[in-house]
Design a protein around this motif. Structure first.
Motif, PDB file in Angstrom:
ATOM      1  N   UNK A  80       0.836  -1.207   0.000  1.00  0.00           N
ATOM      2  CA  UNK A  80       0.000   0.000   0.000  1.00  0.00           C
ATOM      3  C   UNK A  80       0.869   1.255   0.000  1.00  0.00           C
ATOM      4  N   UNK A  81       1.892   1.261   0.832  1.00  0.00           N
ATOM      5  CA  UNK A  81       2.768   2.437   0.929  1.00  0.00           C
ATOM      6  C   UNK A  81       3.540   2.638  -0.373  1.00  0.00           C
ATOM      7  N   UNK A  82       4.075   1.556  -0.941  1.00  0.00           N
ATOM      8  CA  UNK A  82       4.859   1.703  -2.175  1.00  0.00           C
ATOM      9  C   UNK A  82       3.979   1.989  -3.393  1.00  0.00           C
ATOM     10  N   UNK A  83       2.666   1.793  -3.268  1.00  0.00           N
ATOM     11  CA  UNK A  83       1.780   2.180  -4.374  1.00  0.00           C
ATOM     12  C   UNK A  83       1.704   3.697  -4.486  1.00  0.00           C
TER      13      UNK A  83
ATOM     14  N   UNK B  11       9.756   4.436  -1.521  1.00  0.00           N
ATOM     15  CA  UNK B  11       9.680   4.495  -0.056  1.00  0.00           C
ATOM     16  C   UNK B  11      10.474   3.356   0.565  1.00  0.00           C
ATOM     17  N   UNK B  12      11.092   3.657   1.692  1.00  0.00           N
ATOM     18  CA  UNK B  12      11.759   2.619   2.483  1.00  0.00           C
ATOM     19  C   UNK B  12      10.818   2.270   3.630  1.00  0.00           C
TER      20      UNK B  12
ATOM     21  N   UNK C 276      -0.318  12.458   5.355  1.00  0.00           N
ATOM     22  CA  UNK C 276      -1.766  12.298   5.161  1.00  0.00           C
ATOM     23  C   UNK C 276      -2.051  11.311   4.039  1.00  0.00           C
ATOM     24  N   UNK C 277      -1.261  11.357   2.994  1.00  0.00           N
ATOM     25  CA  UNK C 277      -1.448  10.451   1.855  1.00  0.00           C
ATOM     26  C   UNK C 277      -1.166   9.000   2.264  1.00  0.00           C
ATOM     27  N   UNK C 278      -0.107   8.806   3.057  1.00  0.00           N
ATOM     28  CA  UNK C 278       0.238   7.460   3.536  1.00  0.00           C
ATOM     29  C   UNK C 278      -0.878   6.933   4.439  1.00  0.00           C
ATOM     30  N   UNK C 279      -1.345   7.756   5.370  1.00  0.00           N
ATOM     31  CA  UNK C 279      -2.419   7.322   6.270  1.00  0.00           C
ATOM     32  C   UNK C 279      -3.683   6.977   5.483  1.00  0.00           C
ATOM     33  N   UNK C 280      -3.973   7.747   4.442  1.00  0.00           N
ATOM     34  CA  UNK C 280      -5.174   7.507   3.644  1.00  0.00           C
ATOM     35  C   UNK C 280      -5.084   6.177   2.898  1.00  0.00           C
ATOM     36  N   UNK C 281      -3.947   5.896   2.275  1.00  0.00           N
ATOM     37  CA  UNK C 281      -3.813   4.656   1.508  1.00  0.00           C
ATOM     38  C   UNK C 281      -3.836   3.444   2.442  1.00  0.00           C
ATOM     39  N   UNK C 282      -3.301   3.581   3.639  1.00  0.00           N
ATOM     40  CA  UNK C 282      -3.352   2.474   4.605  1.00  0.00           C
ATOM     41  C   UNK C 282      -4.789   2.238   5.068  1.00  0.00           C
TER      42      UNK C 282
END
Length: 64
Positions: A20-23, A28-29, A48-54
């Protein structure tokens, strides 16, 4: 960024979280620790974008 993900309980979950994060940021590491239910992320994407995709992937996270 350090995240806590209560629903990440196994290696399969960690793989899904990483995907999800690498999408959002393919460069990203991601260091996932399912036992501690934590993820360390180094990314150029916004928090915010990372939290949303998760959240969309079924792994709601909180910043710790």
């Amino acid at each position: 960024m350090q995240l806590r993900i209560e629903d990440m309980t196994c290696g399969g979950c960690a793989k899904s979280v990483t995907a999800a994060i690498t999408s959002v940021d393919p460069n990203a590491k991601v260091e996932a620790n399912p036992a501690a239910r934590t993820v360390k992320v180094v990314t150029s994407a916004s928090g915010a974008r990372i939290l949303k995709v998760l959240e969309q992937a079924g792994y709601p996270a909180t910043v710790s």
